[in-house]
Structure formats: C-alpha cells, structure tokens
Design an enzyme around this catalytic site. Structure first.
Site, short mmCIF file in Angstrom:
data_model
loop_
_atom_site.label_atom_id
_atom_site.label_comp_id
_atom_site.label_asym_id
_atom_site.label_seq_id
_atom_site.Cartn_x
_atom_site.Cartn_y
_atom_site.Cartn_z
N GLN A 122 7.58 -9.28 7.98
CA GLN A 122 8.82 -8.87 7.31
C GLN A 122 9.47 -7.65 7.96
O GLN A 122 10.47 -7.15 7.45
CB GLN A 122 8.60 -8.66 5.81
CG GLN A 122 7.77 -7.44 5.44
CD GLN A 122 7.48 -7.41 3.95
OE1 GLN A 122 6.65 -8.17 3.44
NE2 GLN A 122 8.17 -6.55 3.20
N ASP B 213 13.65 -3.43 -5.43
CA ASP B 213 13.97 -4.44 -4.41
C ASP B 213 14.63 -5.60 -5.14
O ASP B 213 14.06 -6.69 -5.28
CB ASP B 213 12.69 -4.86 -3.69
CG ASP B 213 12.13 -3.74 -2.85
OD1 ASP B 213 12.77 -3.35 -1.87
OD2 ASP B 213 11.06 -3.21 -3.20
N HIS C 99 2.46 4.75 -5.02
CA HIS C 99 2.94 5.92 -5.78
C HIS C 99 3.12 5.50 -7.24
O HIS C 99 2.78 4.36 -7.62
CB HIS C 99 4.24 6.43 -5.16
CG HIS C 99 5.26 5.36 -4.91
ND1 HIS C 99 5.86 4.67 -5.92
CD2 HIS C 99 5.74 4.83 -3.75
CE1 HIS C 99 6.70 3.78 -5.42
NE2 HIS C 99 6.64 3.84 -4.10
N ARG D 27 12.03 -3.89 -9.58
CA ARG D 27 13.45 -4.23 -9.52
C ARG D 27 14.20 -3.35 -8.52
O ARG D 27 15.38 -3.54 -8.29
CB ARG D 27 14.10 -4.08 -10.92
CG ARG D 27 13.46 -4.97 -11.95
CD ARG D 27 14.21 -4.94 -13.27
NE ARG D 27 15.35 -5.82 -13.21
CZ ARG D 27 15.32 -7.12 -13.48
NH1 ARG D 27 14.20 -7.70 -13.84
NH2 ARG D 27 16.41 -7.85 -13.40
N ARG E 40 9.05 5.18 1.49
CA ARG E 40 9.84 5.72 2.61
C ARG E 40 10.37 7.12 2.33
O ARG E 40 10.81 7.80 3.25
CB ARG E 40 10.97 4.76 2.98
CG ARG E 40 10.42 3.46 3.55
CD ARG E 40 11.42 2.60 4.28
NE ARG E 40 10.75 1.59 5.06
CZ ARG E 40 10.66 0.30 4.74
NH1 ARG E 40 11.23 -0.14 3.65
NH2 ARG E 40 10.01 -0.54 5.52
N HIS F 97 4.43 2.04 -8.12
CA HIS F 97 3.48 0.93 -8.05
C HIS F 97 2.54 0.94 -9.26
O HIS F 97 2.21 -0.11 -9.81
CB HIS F 97 2.63 1.03 -6.78
CG HIS F 97 3.40 0.89 -5.51
ND1 HIS F 97 3.65 1.96 -4.69
CD2 HIS F 97 3.99 -0.18 -4.93
CE1 HIS F 97 4.35 1.55 -3.64
NE2 HIS F 97 4.58 0.26 -3.76
N GLY G 147 0.81 -1.21 0.00
CA GLY G 147 0.00 0.00 0.00
C GLY G 147 0.84 1.26 0.00
O GLY G 147 2.04 1.23 -0.27
#
Ligand code: PAF
Length: 279
Positions: free
Chosen positions: A62, A153, A35, A151, A190, A38, A32
């Site tokens: 996690q 992550d 931005h 990608r 973040r 996503h 969720g």
C-alpha cells in the site's frame, strides 16, 4: 495475559477454539506504532466481540515508490504492551513472507473500482489496491466476526465496505470515531515526523474542517467553501492535495442539503496528513 502469534496455524487454532466456545471475535487491523487512537479501536472492538485480535503489519503493497515504507516507525514491543493495557487478547504479527508467500511481485491483488480512484486514490495510485489486498488476506487468515477501522481514514473505510459488501465477506464492519489531541490535531503515527512548529501548524487542519462545516451550515456554495479551505491551509504553510466537500459515499454533492463529509489531505514539509469531519 495477551498472546502473540507469528505462525498462522497457531492463530487459526486459537480463533477456532474461541468460536467453538461460542465467542465472537473482532479484528483490529493496524500497521503498528500504536497510539491512543488505535487503543480506542480495541476498546470499541470489545463492545462488539468477546475476543479482540489486533494485527500489526506494515504492508508494503500500500506504499508508493516514493512513500515512507522503509522509514515507517516499527515499535512492536511497545505496541504489544499498549495493546495489553487496552484489553486486546491476541496480536497477529505476520512476516512479509507469511502475508505474501509468492512474494510481493506475484501476489494476487484486490481492486475496488470507483470509490478507490478518487481523492486519496488519485494522489496515491495503487494505494487502495494494497489496502484491500492485505485486508482481504487478514480477513481470510483471522476469520473475524467483526472488524474495526478508524474513521480518520474515511475513504479507506468506504473502499473496504464496498469490497466486503460486493464479495459478501461474513464480517461486520465498524467505523470508530477520530481521536484528537486537545489541540484538535487527529492522532496519527505520522504526527511524530512533525517538529514542534509543524505540530502547531498542523492544528490548522481541524480548524479548517470546522470552518468548512460552518460555511456549509451558513449556506455557502461548495466551490467557495473548498476554495477558502484550500487558501487557509496554504496560508498556514501546507501544500494542499485536496480540500473538498463530498456526500458520505464520496460523490460530488448533486444538490444543496443533506449529510456531508469534509476531507483534507495536505503536506507539511515531507509529511502528508489527512483529516475529515462528518456533518
Ligand atoms: O489503516 C491502516 O493502518 C492500514 O491501511 C490497514 C487497514 C491496517 C491495512 O494495512
């Protein structure tokens, strides 16, 4: 009109109906607070499938004990509105009880040894166990033909790929390109923890990655490239977890030459950011 599901049985019935019609279904797993990055995953998913389901679940397993689980931004209404604009067909919004019926303490965990133990795994013990645990559950719940992961992550995608291949999950994995601001800063939920001055400093991450690529192309040795990258991040005010050059399967390169990925993880104040560049 986008559909939202909070009950697994109803979601499964819809997915079953689509599949009976011969339609391919894609899943975009998210936590969720969505931005443009996503939304680009949803748009990419559309190229691989007829129907796109996005899951929104802030996954407690996690997050480490000192991480930002409780303050992780939760914005479901805005998320659903943005997903509709991006062309998503359905949103899966499981509760913690639906995801972990026996409770988080008693949940069956997935663990992918090796690739999940280095870099992020070394700095965030148990993080990838939680990621794999929830992703395996999402795959079993939604039963998608395709799943799209960002990608940004990079290591997460490598860990999930190993799990999917080893367990023969019948899911095609697609890695979506990193989406960046004009400043080069990779989009991330973040980033909103950063104040204006930190947002400016954070652009050093991308410049550092470009410098690592330049160094590699110029034939510099890996130790020097990594040391210079660490020093440039520290000079900008970061506390560096790692700044490394790896092979695409995240091994330490055995020899010069060949494809590489530069990976960074560093903290600005209490905000931890990651980024990478493949070349
Ligand atoms: O990348 C994320 O947002 C999460 O790690 C994921 C894949 C949705 C699992 O919770």
């Amino acid at each position: 009109m986008i559909q939202t599901f909070t009950e697994l049985a109803a979601l499964r019935q819809q997915v079953r109906q689509w599949k009976q019609q011969g339609l391919r279904v894609a899943l975009v797993p998210t936590m969720g607070n969505l931005h443009g990055g996503h939304h680009s995953l949803v748009q990419l998913a559309r190229q691989y499938a007829d129907k796109v389901v996005t899951s929104i679940f802030v996954n407690p397993t996690q997050f480490g004990p000192n991480e930002d689980f409780s303050r992780y931004p939760r914005t479901p209404e805005a998320d659903v509105a943005g997903l509709e604009q991006a062309g998503c067909d359905a949103v899966w919004l499981p509760s913690v009880e639906a995801m972990y019926p026996l409770g988080v303490e008693l949940t069956t965990l997935m663990r992918v040894p090796g690739v999940s133990e280095v870099l992020e795994g070394a700095h965030r013990p148990g993080h990838f166990d939680g990621v794999c645990t929830v992703v395996a559950r999402l795959f079993l719940q939604v039963q998608p033909d395709v799943a799209v992961f960002g990608r940004k992550d990079f290591q997460q995608l490598a860990v999930i790929r190993q799990m999917v291949e080893e367990l023969s999950f019948p899911v095609q994995l697609v890695g979506a390109p990193i989406v960046r601001e004009d400043s080069g800063l990779a989009k991330s939920s973040r980033n909103q923890y950063l104040d204006a001055a930190q947002t400016e400093v954070a652009t050093t991450l991308h410049r550092t990655l470009l410098g690592m690529r330049e160094g590699y192309i110029a034939g510099q040795d890996r130790a020097r490239i990594e040391a210079e990258a660490t020093a440039s991040l520290q000079a900008a005010g970061f506390q560096v977890d790692y700044a490394v050059l790896r092979t695409p399967d995240l091994k330490e390169p055995p020899h010069e030459g060949g494809p590489r990925v530069a990976l960074l993880a560093a903290r600005l104040g209490s905000t931890r950011l990651i980024d990478n560049l493949e070349f």
